[in-house]
Design a protein around this motif. Structure first.
Motif, short mmCIF file in Angstrom:
data_model
loop_
_atom_site.label_atom_id
_atom_site.label_comp_id
_atom_site.label_asym_id
_atom_site.label_seq_id
_atom_site.Cartn_x
_atom_site.Cartn_y
_atom_site.Cartn_z
N LEU A 1 -0.30 14.65 -1.68
CA LEU A 1 -1.43 15.53 -1.97
C LEU A 1 -1.83 16.34 -0.75
CD1 LEU A 1 -3.69 13.19 -4.17
CD2 LEU A 1 -2.65 15.36 -4.91
N ALA A 2 -1.83 15.68 0.41
CA ALA A 2 -2.20 16.36 1.65
C ALA A 2 -1.18 17.44 2.01
CB ALA A 2 -2.33 15.35 2.79
N LEU A 3 0.10 17.14 1.85
CA LEU A 3 1.13 18.14 2.13
C LEU A 3 1.06 19.30 1.14
CD1 LEU A 3 4.18 15.83 2.94
CD2 LEU A 3 2.89 17.25 4.56
N TRP A 4 0.79 18.98 -0.10
CA TRP A 4 0.65 20.03 -1.12
C TRP A 4 -0.54 20.93 -0.80
CZ3 TRP A 4 -0.78 19.12 -6.95
CH2 TRP A 4 -0.44 20.26 -7.71
N ALA A 5 -1.64 20.32 -0.38
CA ALA A 5 -2.81 21.10 0.01
C ALA A 5 -2.49 21.99 1.21
CB ALA A 5 -3.98 20.17 0.35
N LEU A 6 -1.72 21.48 2.15
CA LEU A 6 -1.35 22.26 3.33
C LEU A 6 -0.45 23.42 2.94
CD1 LEU A 6 -1.72 22.31 6.43
CD2 LEU A 6 0.43 21.03 6.60
N VAL A 7 0.52 23.17 2.07
CA VAL A 7 1.42 24.23 1.61
C VAL A 7 0.63 25.34 0.92
CG1 VAL A 7 3.24 24.77 -0.07
CG2 VAL A 7 3.46 22.77 1.42
N TRP B 1 6.37 18.02 8.95
CA TRP B 1 5.93 16.66 8.69
C TRP B 1 7.03 15.65 9.02
CZ3 TRP B 1 2.86 12.81 8.45
CH2 TRP B 1 3.26 11.62 7.85
N SER B 2 8.24 15.95 8.58
CA SER B 2 9.35 15.04 8.81
C SER B 2 9.58 14.83 10.30
CB SER B 2 10.62 15.57 8.15
OG SER B 2 10.44 15.74 6.75
N ALA B 3 9.53 15.92 11.06
CA ALA B 3 9.70 15.81 12.52
C ALA B 3 8.55 15.02 13.13
CB ALA B 3 9.77 17.20 13.14
N SER B 4 7.33 15.30 12.70
CA SER B 4 6.15 14.61 13.25
C SER B 4 6.21 13.13 12.96
CB SER B 4 4.87 15.21 12.65
OG SER B 4 4.75 16.57 12.96
N ALA C 1 0.81 -1.22 0.00
CA ALA C 1 0.00 0.00 0.00
C ALA C 1 0.84 1.27 0.00
CB ALA C 1 -0.92 0.01 1.22
N GLU C 2 2.18 1.13 0.01
CA GLU C 2 3.06 2.28 0.18
C GLU C 2 2.84 3.38 -0.85
OE1 GLU C 2 4.78 0.82 3.66
OE2 GLU C 2 3.85 -0.17 1.96
N THR C 3 2.82 3.03 -2.13
CA THR C 3 2.73 4.08 -3.14
C THR C 3 1.39 4.80 -3.10
OG1 THR C 3 2.05 2.46 -4.82
CG2 THR C 3 4.40 2.98 -4.66
N LEU C 4 0.32 4.07 -2.81
CA LEU C 4 -0.98 4.72 -2.68
C LEU C 4 -0.99 5.67 -1.50
CD1 LEU C 4 -3.89 5.00 -3.64
CD2 LEU C 4 -4.49 3.03 -2.21
N PHE C 5 -0.42 5.23 -0.38
CA PHE C 5 -0.34 6.10 0.80
C PHE C 5 0.49 7.35 0.49
CE2 PHE C 5 1.81 7.55 4.65
CZ PHE C 5 0.73 7.76 5.51
N LEU C 6 1.61 7.17 -0.20
CA LEU C 6 2.47 8.32 -0.51
C LEU C 6 1.77 9.31 -1.43
CD1 LEU C 6 5.92 6.55 -0.97
CD2 LEU C 6 5.15 7.93 0.97
N TRP D 1 -9.56 20.36 0.97
CA TRP D 1 -9.17 19.09 0.38
C TRP D 1 -8.77 18.07 1.45
CZ3 TRP D 1 -10.18 17.80 -4.45
CH2 TRP D 1 -10.37 18.81 -5.39
N LEU D 2 -8.26 18.55 2.57
CA LEU D 2 -7.77 17.65 3.61
C LEU D 2 -8.90 16.88 4.29
CD1 LEU D 2 -5.01 19.89 5.21
CD2 LEU D 2 -4.69 17.90 3.74
N TYR D 3 -10.10 17.42 4.27
CA TYR D 3 -11.23 16.70 4.88
C TYR D 3 -11.51 15.39 4.14
CZ TYR D 3 -12.23 20.84 7.68
OH TYR D 3 -12.14 21.87 8.57
N ALA D 4 -11.21 15.36 2.84
CA ALA D 4 -11.38 14.12 2.07
C ALA D 4 -10.13 13.25 2.15
CB ALA D 4 -11.70 14.44 0.62
#
Length: 401
Positions: A171-177, A331-334, A161-166, A183-186
């Motif tokens: 996408l989530a990090l891009w939305a946050l940036v 994110w990296s620290a978290s 499942a790694e590539t799907l998760f990535l 978008w993050l709610y979905a």
């Protein structure tokens, strides 16, 4: 204004596709060599094939989820302890694979690898766009090269499942940036049921909120964004703990998920009595690994401390890492804190570091062709070694991807 040279380049999607296809062909070559080298003592046997290697190890667990689902009664050993079972694996990837297999004539393995390949390409494309928010296009493309041809390149074409998760994570990090919080709610629920790790994203949102609040005089923090950050943090936390609740309801055992996860750890420690204690996994593993290597256990604790300090120093002070922006650094620290808190490090630690892939942008930033090519060659050598150890050999408990 777009330069003439930029206009002459192929579209981003095509450039990433070319890089991705070349990387996958190289990985396929490594797979074929590993299949030829696989012997009777290997997990895959002397008759290993490209297909059997692609569906090895955890791919089998996802396949079981996709075909039989989750047990309502937990499997137990003779002593009454919960043994390894499918509750440790999230449902989104195997469910999507099962649906795709219907289109492909019922072949789950073919669908699993195809889905991983497609998601892998999309993850590379999104990673490029995420990184180009902070660094130049050439460096972002080199980061994609280092990512897709790196040490864990095999996972782009295995039933994991790694590539799907990535893809979802990037996408989530891009939305946050870009502060597209809606978008993050979905993305958060889907990401949370694809692979463990959403609690790290919850921590990211908490740290991000603190960061934005601290800089509110320089970077205004509207009330609507405060509401989004808090709500999304609560959503990620709820999703992160919900799988434990679901497993408990289905099996009638509130500790079903935790006991299942601990069954993997207990096969290393042999301790069937103690429960989960945050941050204890790395401490215990430091002693176990150094003992296996014939080194003093105390040296393992020192090495763990040095590694934690070094990682913190890189995230805090590295000029190239700072260029990637606060979201990637937080994110990296978290994620590292999350791993330290919940994981027992074994040979699969390399795979679990894949969500740190945005840091490849920092590796790609030095504008030296010699440096970049050297990092690419190093990654390919490491990938060949990983495939040989985990797939061609794969015959001991220290060779589990």
């Amino acid at each position: 204004m777009t330069s003439r040279a930029s206009r002459a380049l192929p579209p981003v999607a095509l450039r990433v596709a070319i890089v991705y296809v070349i990387a996958r062909l190289i990985t396929t070559g490594f797979f074929l060599v590993a299949a030829a080298l696989s012997g009777p003592d290997s997990r895959f046997g002397a008759d290993a094939t490209l297909g059997s290697l692609s569906m090895g190890w955890d791919s089998q667990w996802y396949w079981l989820v996709g075909t039989t689902g989750y047990p309502s009664t937990l499997p137990l050993d003779d002593a009454g302890n919960v043994t390894q079972n499918t509750w440790a694996f999230m449902p989104v990837y195997p469910v999507l694979t099962r649906a795709l297999s219907v289109v492909l004539g019922g072949s789950y393995p073919l669908a699993a690898v195809l889905l991983a390949l497609i998601a892998g390409y999309v993850s590379c494309l999104v990673l490029f766009h995420l990184l180009r928010e902070r660094i130049d296009d050439t460096s972002a493309l080199w980061a994609v090269v280092l990512f897709t041809a790196g040490p864990l390149g095999a996972l782009f074409q295995m039933g994991y499942a790694e590539t799907l998760f990535l893809t979802l994570l990037f996408l989530a990090l891009w939305a946050l940036v870009r502060r597209r919080f809606v978008w993050l709610y979905a993305l958060i629920p889907v990401m949370g049921y694809t692979r463990p790790g959403i609690l790290a994203f919850a921590l990211l949102l908490g740290l991000y909120g603190i960061y934005r609040w601290w800089r509110r005089r320089i970077d205004p923090l509207p009330t609507r964004e405060i509401v989004h950050i808090v709500a999304l943090g609560l959503l990620a936390t709820a999703v992160g703990f919900s799988w434990q609740l679901i497993a408990g309801i289905v099996t009638g055992d509130p500790s079903a998920y935790m006991d299942t996860e601990l069954s993997w750890r207990q096969s290393w420690t042999g301790d069937r009595e103690s429960g989960f204690v945050p941050f204890s996994g790395f401490i215990h593993a430091a002693a176990i690994w150094f003992r296996l290597w014939g080194l003093p256990e105390a040296l393992g604790y020192v090495a763990l401390f040095v590694a934690v300090v070094a990682a913190a120093a890189v995230l805090l002070f590295s000029r190239h890492v700072r260029r990637l922006g606060p979201e990637v650094r937080l994110w990296s620290a978290s994620y590292l804190i999350y791993l330290l808190a919940v994981f027992f490090p074994q040979s699969s630690i390399f795979r679990l570091l894949m969500p740190l892939a945005p840091l490849s942008g920092a590796v790609a930033l030095p504008k030296s062709t010699v440096w970049r090519v050297s990092m690419l060659l190093l990654g390919l050598v490491a990938q060949a070694w990983w495939i040989y150890q985990m797939l061609a050999l794969g015959n001991t408990y220290t060779q589990i991807p």
